[in-house]
Scaffold this active site. Structure first.
Site, PDB file in Angstrom:
ATOM      1  CG  ASP A 164      -6.479  -3.049  -3.407  1.00 31.27           C
ATOM      2  OD1 ASP A 164      -7.077  -2.308  -2.609  1.00 31.27           O
ATOM      3  OD2 ASP A 164      -5.323  -3.455  -3.218  1.00 31.27           O
ATOM      4  CG  HIS A 191      -5.560  -2.753   0.685  1.00 31.30           C
ATOM      5  ND1 HIS A 191      -5.059  -2.226  -0.486  1.00 31.30           N
ATOM      6  CD2 HIS A 191      -4.853  -2.168   1.691  1.00 31.30           C
ATOM      7  CE1 HIS A 191      -4.111  -1.349  -0.207  1.00 31.30           C
ATOM      8  NE2 HIS A 191      -3.965  -1.302   1.102  1.00 31.30           N
ATOM      9  CB  SER A 239      -0.947  -0.051   1.200  1.00 27.12           C
ATOM     10  OG  SER A 239      -1.998   0.857   1.064  1.00 27.12           O
TER      11      SER A 239
END
Length: 525
Positions: free
Chosen positions: A467, A494, A241
């Protein structure tokens, strides 16, 4: 102030073992000469030459999660000293918390594998501690020293960012003043945003100086000091991320100092702050739609049996909370916390059964379960204390992007967010981030741009088709921009590497161990 949905749940993403297509692997090109790393500035010699004092991790714990994580005797911790301001390396210093699990097989040790789980604001120490115990990560733990670091302002690093007190957090979450869109209500929200930034500067040690040096630009510099201190000529890095943004920035700054880099759940460095929020909200709407389909197939789904009507039914459940919060133990569930808890659960299908149960409980007039989901997002502990992750999130985000201060542009972005995520209509989740950053007390230190990293060994970018937080196309663009390989995972969650998918794990582990990239077009499901 409504808080943004950052990726604190990156490591919680998990799915059942599934199939993989195009499993063939191709080696990294070896004919291209590998440049030697460029020398470090002599002004940093006292930092890059420091000797770490490794010790038991228990004293580094600052909350319930880290107290549990740091009790593992196979791990050890230390503090890394770095300049507060790299433009003044002879001035004040700060420290970063480190956690290490030494390679289980020293005879075949490759070097260090540095992990960042995202956020910004998430603890790399907690992430490394979790992987140290993970069966999926065992092949990596065997060959690498697994190292997690808490970036400046986070967790065991000192000083930490401090903006709101625990009582202020509780009061802010319980208030639904953000739903007041009248001129007076809007003026109050803007005043609250300015006040929040002022408190960050007042309550954080070193004040505006730390806030001015807390962004990705400075964490990249810290990461390079860490690489040198660990004794690695080149960096092997695993980022999730926001950690992909950090990895891409390091690759731009030091392409000749990278051995391997796996980036999962990619952030597109070319998106500005408004566009990043707009695309993220659309991603959450997609995850909500998939959740609604699964819920509708079950008897007793609080959203009803028609997925097409799920958004309307959700609004009927949560909108009344803006004026009439429901009991949640000795607290109450507000509208803001209801949508925060829902959004937090949408990060991974593993959380969807809990969300189904929480919405069913809300339909009965109780809010304990949704409040618990929101508490997890905010890192609220059982004793009522907050870990400060969201404060750090804003501190980093507000200096990582060019400032958007035009009111009309901010309002237009707000409207685009809500159009992209109609299940949130009527409230203002993610709205205040633009307001907070528009009046932040220090200027930005980075801006959106297309990354360029000539000479970088090909990285591996993992991107998930649905996602919610970092949409698939962002990974496609990042892989293209930094000339990396793209591994596609067909799913709704995610991040995925080391999160339960055998196909992704096999490809990622092979890459990190020996540089073998998956064949072009490889997809896992």
């Amino acid at each position: 102030m409504a808080r943004s949905r950052h990726a604190l749940a990156a490591l919680a993403a998990a799915v059942a073992l599934t199939s993989c297509s195009a499993p063939a692997q191709v080696p990294v090109e070896t004919s291209r000469p590998t440049p030697s790393p460029s020398p470090l500035p002599s002004t940093l010699a006292k930092f890059t030459g420091q000797k770490l004092e490794w010790e038991p991790c228990t004293p580094y714990a600052s909350n319930e999660l880290s107290r549990r994580s740091f009790s593992d005797k196979s791990t050890e911790c230390a503090r890394l000293t770095v300049p507060l301001d790299y433009q003044d390396p002879a001035g004040d210093t700060i420290t970063l918390g480190l956690l290490r699990r030494k390679a289980a097989d020293p005879a075949t040790r490759i070097g260090s594998l540095v992990v960042n789980p995202g956020g910004p604001g998430a603890s790399g120490m907690n992430a490394a501690a979790a992987y140290a115990r993970s069966r999926e990560a065992a092949p990596l733990v065997r060959r690498f020293d697994l190292v997690g670091f808490d970036p400046r302002g986070v967790g065991a690093s000192r000083p930490r960012v401090r903006c709101s007190t625990d009582a202020e957090w509780d009061a802010d979450r319980a208030s639904d003043s953000e739903s007041d869109t009248s001129p007076a209500g809007t003026a109050k929200q803007l005043a609250d945003a300015r006040d929040y930034g002022a408190k960050c500067a007042q309550r954080t040690e070193h004040g505006a100086r730390l806030l001015a040096n807390i962004g990705t630009r400075d964490v990249v510099r810290d990461l390079d000091v860490l690489r040198a201190v660990l004794g690695d000529e080149k960096l092997t890095y695993l980022g999730y991320s926001y950690g992909t943004q950090l990895g891409a920035a390091y690759a731009e700054a030091h392409p000749d100092r990278v051995r391997a880099m796996l980036l999962d759940g990619a952030v597109d460095p070319a998106q500005d702050i408004a566009e990043s929020l707009v695309t993220q909200m659309a991603g959450f709407q997609g995850a909500f739609t998939e959740f609604a389909k699964r819920c509708a197939a079950r008897e007793g789904c609080a959203l009803g049996r028609d997925p097409a009507a799920a958004t309307q039914r959700f609004q009927q459940l949560v909108r009344p909370l803006s004026t009439r919060p429901v009991p949640a133990g000795n607290r109450k569930l507000s509208f803001e916390d209801a949508v925060t808890g829902t959004s937090a659960a949408l990060y991974s299908p593993g959380n969807w059964p809990s969300l189904e149960a929480a919405l069913a409980q809300l339909a009965e007039g109780r809010g304990e379960s949704l409040l618990a989901l929101a508490d997890g997002y905010y890192s609220r502990q059982r004793d009522g204390g907050y870990a400060g992750t969201v404060d750090t999130y804003f501190a980093v985000r507000c200096v990582d992007f060019a400032r958007l201060s035009d009111r009309a542009a901010i309002d237009a972005a707000h409207q685009r967010m809500l159009r992209g995520a109609p299940f949130l209509a009527g409230g203002t989740p993610d709205m205040s981030e633009l307001d907070i950053c528009s009046s932040w007390p220090v200027p930005p230190t980075s801006s959106a741009h297309v990354p360029k990293a000539d000479g970088l060994p090909p990285p591996l970018v993992v991107s998930t088709t649905r996602d919610p937080a970092t949409p698939y196309d962002q990974g496609v663009r990042l892989a293209k921009d930094i000339k990396g390989a793209l591994l596609t995972f067909d799913g709704v969650q995610h991040t995925v590497f080391l999160g339960g998918n055998e196909c992704v794990n096999r490809a990622g582990i092979a890459y990190l161990l020996d540089g073998t990239l998956p064949a072009e077009g490889t997809r896992c499901s």
